[in-house]
Enzyme design. Sequence first.
Site, PDB file in Angstrom:
ATOM      1  N   ASN A 174      -2.303  12.717  -3.361  1.00 17.52           N
ATOM      2  CA  ASN A 174      -3.305  12.937  -4.411  1.00 17.52           C
ATOM      3  C   ASN A 174      -3.980  14.291  -4.242  1.00 17.52           C
ATOM      4  OD1 ASN A 174      -4.137  11.585  -6.713  1.00 17.52           O
ATOM      5  ND2 ASN A 174      -5.961  10.746  -5.759  1.00 17.52           N
ATOM      6  N   ARG A 219      13.405  -5.724  -1.006  1.00 13.53           N
ATOM      7  CA  ARG A 219      14.010  -5.158  -2.226  1.00 13.53           C
ATOM      8  C   ARG A 219      13.009  -4.241  -2.929  1.00 13.53           C
ATOM      9  NH1 ARG A 219      14.313  -7.802  -7.329  1.00 13.53           N
ATOM     10  NH2 ARG A 219      13.740  -9.748  -6.279  1.00 13.53           N
ATOM     11  N   HIS A 259      -5.528  14.593  -9.138  1.00 12.02           N
ATOM     12  CA  HIS A 259      -5.891  13.231  -9.525  1.00 12.02           C
ATOM     13  C   HIS A 259      -5.041  12.692 -10.685  1.00 12.02           C
ATOM     14  CE1 HIS A 259      -8.407   9.764 -10.271  1.00 12.02           C
ATOM     15  NE2 HIS A 259      -8.598  10.167 -11.511  1.00 12.02           N
ATOM     16  N   GLU A 316      -4.896   2.600  -3.751  1.00  9.91           N
ATOM     17  CA  GLU A 316      -3.438   2.570  -3.881  1.00  9.91           C
ATOM     18  C   GLU A 316      -2.859   1.253  -3.387  1.00  9.91           C
ATOM     19  OE1 GLU A 316      -4.435   4.715   0.028  1.00  9.91           O
ATOM     20  OE2 GLU A 316      -5.303   4.389  -1.955  1.00  9.91           O
ATOM     21  N   ASP A 329       0.854  -1.189   0.000  1.00 10.30           N
ATOM     22  CA  ASP A 329       0.000   0.000   0.000  1.00 10.30           C
ATOM     23  C   ASP A 329       0.891   1.240   0.000  1.00 10.30           C
ATOM     24  OD1 ASP A 329      -3.060   0.763   0.726  1.00 10.30           O
ATOM     25  OD2 ASP A 329      -1.668   2.199   1.606  1.00 10.30           O
ATOM     26  N   ILE A 330       0.607   2.175  -0.915  1.00 13.13           N
ATOM     27  CA  ILE A 330       1.394   3.405  -0.978  1.00 13.13           C
ATOM     28  C   ILE A 330       1.074   4.267   0.239  1.00 13.13           C
ATOM     29  CG2 ILE A 330       1.895   5.495  -2.311  1.00 13.13           C
ATOM     30  CD1 ILE A 330       1.073   3.993  -4.824  1.00 13.13           C
ATOM     31  N   ASP A 352      -2.738   9.364 -10.663  1.00 14.79           N
ATOM     32  CA  ASP A 352      -2.825   8.229 -11.582  1.00 14.79           C
ATOM     33  C   ASP A 352      -1.450   7.880 -12.157  1.00 14.79           C
ATOM     34  OD1 ASP A 352      -5.485   7.883 -11.183  1.00 14.79           O
ATOM     35  OD2 ASP A 352      -6.139   8.654 -13.123  1.00 14.79           O
TER      36      ASP A 352
END
Length: 331
Positions: free
Chosen positions: A201, A256, A206, A236, A193-194, A210
């Site tokens: 965002n 990694r 937006h 995300e 998950d970012i 993306d």
Amino acid sequence: MREQGISSLPRNYELVYRFLNTSNPALIREFAALGPRPTQPQLDEVGLKFLPHLHQERAVDNTLESVFEEMRKMIRLFRQDRSMLEKYSDLLGQTSARMSRKGEISLDFLDDLNRVLSSATADTMEKSKAIIGQMVERASELDRLKSELEEYKRLSSTDPVTRLSNRRAFDTRLAAIYDSPETAARQALLIADIDHFKTFNDTWGHQVGDRVLSTTAAIITRTLGSETFVARIGGEEFAIVLETASVEQAQTTAERLRVTIGSTPFRDHNDGVDHGRLTISLGLCMAADASSPAHLYKRADAMLYEAKKSGRNQVRTYAPKMKRMLGLLKR
């Protein structure tokens, strides 16, 4: 989505994500106007207006109907050809019967017979040629429709932003892990998950968001190899099925990936704006440490939650000894 009673369909995931993250006031207004517990037709009406690429069902239905119509035409052609050949066969049979009666044979009879047979043969060959031509056209049209359906099938399992597999394809791949004990013994699920993506965002917009998603997807694919199954499963969040012999190997791979994304600058090549760097949090669980696809997902997701809660930008791995601790956390 669960609170609103919205079904977990891929197009619904994307619609809700766009509603939560978009700067399009019309989408926000129309989605909000649906109120609590919207029906699927209501959701599809909004989705078809703002996200038409997600609504292939109608096109698929139309293509399938075209396929059925082409098949019906083929069947009519076969029946037409069969009927014509049967009539020609009957004529040959009648001619043979007349020729067996020697008393009826005369020069006039032979001339008449030759004229009838020549005309019938030429007519039959011409009609057969026309039917064959129509059959070739129908076969060509069926090939075209088959290609369309294959493309729709690909689109139905592809996320439009990242071009990765989508949630529907992920659910299928996740279930396949437990096809046999052998496959489960050498696979693992990694959920990434970012970190702070909503803030990013909201800050940059937006469209930039993306691009970050598509760039992150490209980094994951490049780092892990094109043979590794990677899906965007909502917002995300990404899911990765690892082919690995041990938890240590899986952890090394996850670390990694975390380091690679964290060290990659996200710069807009069009205007040169540096959007900074992003980090990801990851939850890992070996398939052998879960009893079913849902169980595996739940444990990997719990590890992702732990990584987020512990400060983000890290990998957390489920281990059997953590079972009791997780139970205590839920109390």
